[in-house]
Motif scaffolding. Sequence first.
Motif, PDB file in Angstrom:
ATOM      1  N   LEU A 195      32.568  45.109  42.964  1.00 21.95           N
ATOM      2  CA  LEU A 195      32.490  44.803  44.061  1.00 21.95           C
ATOM      3  C   LEU A 195      31.600  43.248  44.165  1.00 21.95           C
ATOM      4  N   THR A 196      30.206  43.770  43.324  1.00 18.75           N
ATOM      5  CA  THR A 196      29.976  42.388  42.983  1.00 18.75           C
ATOM      6  C   THR A 196      29.899  41.052  42.932  1.00 18.75           C
TER       7      THR A 196
ATOM      8  N   ALA B 214      41.846  41.827  45.395  1.00 15.79           N
ATOM      9  CA  ALA B 214      40.240  41.953  45.731  1.00 15.79           C
ATOM     10  C   ALA B 214      40.702  43.728  45.681  1.00 15.79           C
TER      11      ALA B 214
ATOM     12  N   MET C 157      34.212  35.204  46.170  1.00 15.29           N
ATOM     13  CA  MET C 157      34.483  34.815  47.258  1.00 15.29           C
ATOM     14  C   MET C 157      33.580  34.154  47.858  1.00 15.29           C
ATOM     15  N   SER C 158      32.646  34.116  47.216  1.00 13.78           N
ATOM     16  CA  SER C 158      31.197  32.758  48.007  1.00 13.78           C
ATOM     17  C   SER C 158      31.507  32.066  47.024  1.00 13.78           C
TER      18      SER C 158
ATOM     19  N   GLU D 298      33.155  40.782  42.775  1.00 13.41           N
ATOM     20  CA  GLU D 298      33.966  40.120  43.864  1.00 13.41           C
ATOM     21  C   GLU D 298      33.695  39.049  44.838  1.00 13.41           C
ATOM     22  N   GLN D 299      32.590  39.351  45.438  1.00 10.25           N
ATOM     23  CA  GLN D 299      31.365  39.270  46.333  1.00 10.25           C
ATOM     24  C   GLN D 299      31.052  37.842  45.897  1.00 10.25           C
ATOM     25  N   GLU D 300      31.002  37.799  44.682  1.00 12.27           N
ATOM     26  CA  GLU D 300      29.831  36.532  44.070  1.00 12.27           C
ATOM     27  C   GLU D 300      31.123  35.296  43.623  1.00 12.27           C
TER      28      GLU D 300
END
Length: 460
Positions: free
Chosen positions: A375-376, A242, A382-383, A378-380
């Motif tokens: 970043l978006t 990340a 991890m979600s 990466e967040q998706e």
Amino acid sequence: MAAHLSYGRVVLNNLREAARKELREFLDKCEGSKAIVWDEYLTGPFGLIAQYSLLKEHEVDKMFTLKEGHIPPAEVKNIIFFVRPRLELMDIIADNIRCEHKHHGPPRDFHILFLPRRSLLCEQRLKEQGLLVHFTHIEEYSLDLIPFDSDLMSMEAESAFRECYLENDQTILFSVAKGLMTLQALYGTIPQIFGKGECARLVANMMLRMKREFAGTQNQILPVFDKLLLLDRNVDLLTPLATQLTYEGLIDEIYEIQNTHVKLPPEKFAPKKQNESGRDLSNEPKKLQLNSAEELYAEIRDKNFNAVGSVLSKKAKFISAAFEERHNAKTVGEIKQFVSQLPHMQAARTSLANHTSIAELIKDITASETFFDKLTVEQEFMSGIDTDKVNSYIEDSIAQKEPLINILRLVCMQSVCNNGLKQKVLDYYKREILQATVCLICVLGPMVSPADVNEKYNTE
């Protein structure tokens, strides 16, 4: 004494001094003037332990980088090779010595100092070439844990994960255990040791075995550490993939911090008048040392980057107010007090200017749409969103020939978050990356080399 290692919950300067003492003892064995021939990889980490001033005190007159061919001329009695235990480096050393013999220069004594372990395989390679007899001293320098900051030590073993999990070579685990035993010798026996993972268990067992071997010889030091927690890297593969979002993390992410130093674009650091005129701007990168000896850096290094601006603003107001105090100094005593504080205030102002410039450089990157999109994604991941199919952002990054390391980090993150990629998704990514590489070769022309492709993809 290193100021940034002399305070904190643990005074790591003791570890640094122990390493310096071992080095001095080896250098004193090689009587007379000396030249050190460095394995280039070691110069950065070694600089955190001993600067040239210490080496010079022990008659080190010259230093060279280990390269094939003849060692540059130097009127010294001893040539000392500081190297990692690598067979390919032994071949270069052998070439150096043969060139020395061909030139029939003044007789010299040759020595090898292996970091961090002496290697029988390396000695055998030199013996096969008939050169082992030319070395007076062959020893090891146990530089296992290198203190970087008041709260950070590193072994700088960048290939450890690959060696343990891909090559099934667990030699590095002995170095880990030995380094932790050195730590206990300096700071007391650690009462409780916990671990998670197979490698952690092996290290803990090695430490227990070493403890039994040295039973009765341990000095009675009140333990500084309460607990030791050993974690295998494969326990958490996601974190290193990340994007780092702290101030220090983003500096490392964008410009790479190497051995507490970073090289930055010079334009933000030029004086305002010089910048406005557009003349005489230096093309040399601005090199800064980053550690917690600098008060401001110690305060902001671990903050989320979004919180750094307000800290810098408050600091600027505080420093400005401190300089304004000179107008209130009426008596000789008050003037003297202000003058005594001036060096510290000027250092604080320089530090503020540097970190304001760094923050501006980082802001130019983090404010971009590309950074936000990454970043978006990466967040998706991890979600758990859309981890089982081809990701359009990764697809676009490959097509736009983004640095390969950035693409692979996202692919690996998707794989970890999905507990593995579907075969068709993996095959698609592989095909796209290969096609992008082929296209790059076609654009660059028939004379392109693999090194050119590596440079383009930032893989070196």
